[in-house]
Structures are given as C-alpha cells and as structure tokens.
Design a protein around this motif. Structure first.
Motif, short mmCIF file in Angstrom:
data_model
loop_
_atom_site.label_atom_id
_atom_site.label_comp_id
_atom_site.label_asym_id
_atom_site.label_seq_id
_atom_site.Cartn_x
_atom_site.Cartn_y
_atom_site.Cartn_z
N PHE A 304 -22.65 11.40 -15.54
CA PHE A 304 -23.13 12.74 -16.48
C PHE A 304 -22.14 12.65 -17.64
O PHE A 304 -22.53 12.82 -18.85
N GLY A 305 -21.09 12.49 -17.74
CA GLY A 305 -19.89 12.63 -19.04
C GLY A 305 -20.34 11.43 -20.00
O GLY A 305 -20.09 11.53 -21.21
N THR A 306 -20.56 10.13 -19.32
CA THR A 306 -20.90 9.01 -20.23
C THR A 306 -22.24 9.17 -21.09
O THR A 306 -22.48 9.26 -22.26
N ALA A 395 -28.80 5.26 -17.91
CA ALA A 395 -29.07 5.44 -16.43
C ALA A 395 -29.50 4.08 -15.65
O ALA A 395 -29.13 3.90 -14.55
N ALA A 396 -30.43 3.34 -16.25
CA ALA A 396 -30.64 1.91 -15.62
C ALA A 396 -29.40 1.15 -15.43
O ALA A 396 -29.15 0.40 -14.37
N MET A 451 -33.94 6.13 -8.48
CA MET A 451 -33.99 7.30 -9.38
C MET A 451 -33.27 8.56 -8.65
O MET A 451 -32.74 9.42 -9.14
N THR A 452 -33.48 8.43 -7.24
CA THR A 452 -32.81 9.55 -6.51
C THR A 452 -31.35 9.57 -6.76
O THR A 452 -30.68 10.74 -6.35
N LEU A 453 -30.64 8.60 -7.33
CA LEU A 453 -29.11 8.63 -7.54
C LEU A 453 -28.74 9.52 -8.72
O LEU A 453 -27.69 10.04 -8.52
N ILE A 454 -29.72 9.89 -9.63
CA ILE A 454 -29.50 10.59 -10.77
C ILE A 454 -30.23 11.84 -10.89
O ILE A 454 -29.83 12.52 -11.80
N ILE A 455 -30.91 12.00 -10.08
CA ILE A 455 -31.79 13.33 -10.21
C ILE A 455 -31.00 14.56 -9.72
O ILE A 455 -31.21 15.53 -10.52
N ALA A 456 -29.88 14.48 -9.28
CA ALA A 456 -29.24 15.77 -9.10
C ALA A 456 -28.50 16.49 -10.17
O ALA A 456 -28.45 17.68 -10.23
N VAL A 457 -28.17 15.42 -11.11
CA VAL A 457 -27.61 16.06 -12.46
C VAL A 457 -28.80 16.11 -13.51
O VAL A 457 -28.42 16.29 -14.82
#
Length: 517
Positions: A304-306, A395-396, A451-457
C-alpha cells in the motif's frame, strides 16, 4: 514612504506619456511577480470568501473521517450493511446527481469543442493531448516498477496477507479485443448504461477427460451495467468533426450542443456547493465500512505504501515538473485551484463522475479555454489512467515477489507494456483496474486468483489513483492550452487577464458565473 516591513505591500507603478498625450500606468515585472499581502480584516474576509468552497470541502473530508471513526468505535458490535447505507445515504444522493451529468456533459462538451475548431487545429490539440497522455502513462509505469523493485514489498510469503474477493477467469486476447468493440458501440442508447464484455465458460467434461485450455472454452458475449464512456467519446468526437466539416449547415446542431454544455455547467455550479455535505457522509460511511485497520500493517501495508508513494511522486513531482519544463510556468497556483476536483475524485473514486467538477475548476479558476478543456478532459477521462498504470505494474510485481517468482528483464518489460495498455482500457469507473489487472497477471503466468492478495486494500488505493488520474487530466489540459495559445488566439482575441474572448457562437462561462449561489 511606507516601511518595507509593513503588513501591506503595494506594487510600484510608473506613469508613461504617449505621443497622443494619453497616460498609461505600467507595473514593473519585479513588482508584478510579488504577491500582495494584506492583514486588513476586509482583505482576510475576501480571501476566505474566495476560497470558501475548498475550505468547506476539506472540512467535509476531515469531518467525515472524524464522524466515521466515532461511529465505528461507538459500539462493540459491527455495523450492518443497512446501517452503513443509512449513514452514506446523503453522499449517495450527491454521487447520483453528479453521475447524472456525465453523459450530457461528455457528449455536448466534445461535440461543441471540436465543432467550434477547424479541423487542422483539432488535429494539433488532439495529437498534443494524446502524446501527453501516452508519455505520462509510460512514466508512471516506469516509476512504479523502479519503486517496487527497490522497496521489494513482497518479500516473504502470503501467509500473513488477508485475502479477499474472488478471482475472475478471463482470456487476455478477449480483453484486448473488447477495447475496439466498446469503441464502436452498435447502439448508442445501450452505450449509455451497458458495456460489452466477452466471457469464457469452461465446458463440462467427464472425470477422465483432460482439462481444456482457455482458448478452447465456450465464448459468451455479455453486457455489464456500466457506462461505455469509450463509445460515447468516440461518437462525440466524430460528430464534432463532421459538424466542423459542414460549416454553416451544421451550426444549428452545434448551437444545440453548446447550449446543452453550458446548461450542464450551470447545474454543476449548483451541485458544487452541496459537495462538502455529500463528501462528508461518503467518507464517513467509507470509514465505517472499512474491514480492519490492521490490514495496513505488514506486507500489505508495504505494498500500500509503495503504491501511494509512487502516486504522490508521479502526481506532485513528475507531472508538475513536466508542466514547468514545457510551459516555463510554476504549477503551484494551478494545482491549488484544482483542490475541489482532487477531493471529489477521492470521495467518489470515479474520474468520470468528477468530470463536472474538473471542468468547473479548470475554466473558472484556472481560466483554461473551454475549447481545450471540453476537448481534452473527456478524452483524458477515457485513456489517461496514470494512477491505474502505476498501480497495476506495482501489483503484478508485488504478487510475483510474494510467490517467490524471479522476474526477468523481458517479463518486466512485458508488464510495463501490458500495464500501459490495460490502463488505457480501464474505464473511468470505480475499481475497473481490478478487471484489467487479470491481463497483467496473465502476462507473467500468474493465476487470476492471486488478485485476492491485494483486494483488501484496493478500495482505498482506488481513491488515491483516481485522484492522480484527475490531476493528470487537469495538468494535461493546462499544458495543451499553453502550447496551443497561438492557434487559439488566431480564432479568438485574448483580453488583458489572459481569458479568451470568444466569438458569439462559441461557449462562454457567463451563464455559469451568473448562476453561482
């Protein structure tokens, strides 16, 4: 003679006598470059009145955060979805009213702007805008790749990452072919509320049969409930060019679109003044709905910070620097005048929904020629997605790092090219980047389920990248205007304030100014 440290700084003026006996008053360049400061109560009051809307909007965001946190922790039980809907109801009404202006504003603005220009000037402005958009998108992708490779937020495993949502099964060639399909919709009425989508369905096979590759799955042509902004922009562009080509024959229809555009801006000026209240309740409901603040910690917090770091470097360093280099003007006042648009973009998470506010800020505060704004901004809302391009590249590579995959230079180049293409194809609607994200993951052989790894944020990142998309569109309009000034001056005179005095058949903002509340 006043003391030089007096609170009020007056500009020095020189009286020059001309040959006809008249006198003119000039101001030295050094004095003109210095701002006039005053501590008089009346001047302070005027300054507050001039910046009242940005102050109220920022207060709305701050108040929404405070209200949301208070309501979130006011009880031990979790808020239900219905209760959250009640909190955000007023904000929802504001958002619906804003989105209702998208179609009339996009179509009328593009048609009237292109139709009022000659074809050669339309071509120059269009090429400058597209060139700027392509350049900044590529720069955003490169910046994102540099940051994610340097910071390496995906170091470790996915055990501590909160997964959310579901992956979508898509085929990359279908996503690419859907772009031209949406660019040329067969039904313009349908394009106002539906977008074409090609889906693939895995055929039923026996237990002993081998699984078929995606290229052999069944193809289903579908339509999703989303505005096909690409198709509307395409139609409006060609219609504007046709009216420009027709000349006097096309003037009645051109006048209609010019009147519709002006009327839409009048309604926008009314909506702008209720935006602080709508944004307050939108932000409050967003804070209550947020699953858990702890997801911002650990690996996901590094990711998120990146992304946020890259977005702010691109938006407030790279783009202003590009603007300064090409126009030789400092961008600070220009950026400050766009505050209302940034905040609305953050609250709505939709660059298309922010279009009315973007127009208002550019034309009334930054005095950009309406022939440029109403040509460049709708196109920018369609193809200029700097924030989305940066996010998809980061993200990728982040997911690849989490999976322990070592990417080659060739794969990183493939990610950069695909992220650029995917960003262009991402419609200006909330979380459209998640759909095109599948295409970027497919390039490096990662499954769509990752994609489920990043959907939370993603819901929060979506707001940041939308804000930077709108910023990029705005700077693009300002840049194209500065580069096209000479051509525009030949079509309409420029007054002493730098505002274009348009012929009677062109779009003016007088109606909008008179409608302010």
């Amino acid at each position: 003679m006043k003391d030089k440290y007096n609170c009020s700084q007056q500009q020095q003026q020189t009286v020059v006598w001309s040959s006809d006996g008249r006198t003119t008053t000039t101001t030295p360049a050094a004095a003109m470059s210095r701002p006039r400061f005053s501590c008089k109560p009346q001047d302070i009051k005027n300054a507050i009145r001039k910046n009242l809307l940005p102050i109220l909007t920022i207060s709305g965001v701050s108040g929404g955060i405070i209200l949301g946190i208070i309501l979130r922790y006011s009880r031990s039980t979790q808020w239900t979805k219905r209760e959250i809907m009640y909190v955000g109801y007023i904000g929802e009404l504001f958002l619906r009213a804003l989105k209702a202006l998208i179609i009339p504003l996009i179509v009328s603005s593009l048609v009237s702007a292109i139709g009022s220009l000659d074809l050669s000037l339309s071509k120059k402005i269009g090429l400058r805008a597209v060139g700027y958009y392509m350049t900044t998108t590529v720069l955003a992708v490169i910046l994102g790749i540099i940051l994610v490779v340097t910071i390496h937020p995906g170091k470790g495993t996915d055990e501590d990452i909160t997964k959310a949502g579901e992956g979508r099964t898509v085929y990359t060639p279908d996503l690419l072919m859907d772009l031209p399909r949406n660019l040329f919709p067969p039904n313009l009425i349908q394009a106002c509320f539906e977008t074409h989508k090609t889906a693939i369905v895995e055929p039923k096979i026996g237990e002993n049969d081998t699984q078929l590759p995606k290229s052999e799955w069944d193809i289903v042509m579908e339509h999703t409930r989303a505005l096909n902004i690409m198709g509307l922009v395409s139609f409006a562009t060609f219609l504007g060019l046709a009216l420009s080509k027709l000349g006097p024959k096309g003037k009645p229809l051109l006048d209609f679109f010019q009147s519709l555009s002006d009327a839409s801006m009048v309604i926008t000026s009314w909506l702008i003044w209720i935006s602080p209240v709508g944004i307050l309740f939108l932000v409050a409901s967003m804070m209550i709905e947020m699953e858990d603040f702890s997801v911002m910690l650990g690996q996901l917090g590094m990711y998120f910070g990146t992304v946020v770091l890259g977005i702010f470097i691109h938006g407030f360093v790279v783009l202003p620097l590009l603007y300064t280099l090409l126009t030789r003007k400092l961008p600070f006042r220009f950026l400050a005048n766009m505050t209302q648009a940034y905040i609305t973009a953050f609250a709505t998470a939709s660059s298309s929904g922010t279009l009315p506010v973007t127009f208002q800020c550019l034309e009334e505060k930054n005095h950009i020629d309406t022939r440029v704004t109403r040509f460049v901004i709708p196109i920018g809302a369609t193809i200029n997605m700097d924030g989305t391009a940066l996010y998809e590249a980061v993200a990728a590579i982040f997911i690849a790092q989490v999976r322990g995959m070592a990417l080659t230079i060739g794969q990183i180049v493939a990610i950069s090219i695909t992220a650029t293409a995917a960003a262009i194809g991402a419609a200006g609607i909330p979380q459209a980047g998640l759909v095109t994200m599948v295409m970027v993951l497919d390039v490096v052989g990662l499954p769509p389920e990752d994609m489920t790894l990043i959907i939370a944020v993603d819901w929060l990142l979506d707001r940041f990248r939308t804000m930077i998309n709108v910023l990029g569109d705005s700077i693009g309009a300002g840049l194209v205007y500065e580069l096209s000034k000479k051509e525009l001056e030949r079509m309409g005179s420029v007054n002493v304030n730098g505002d274009v005095e348009r012929p009677s058949n062109e779009i003016g903002m007088d109606a909008v100014e008179s409608s302010k509340m």
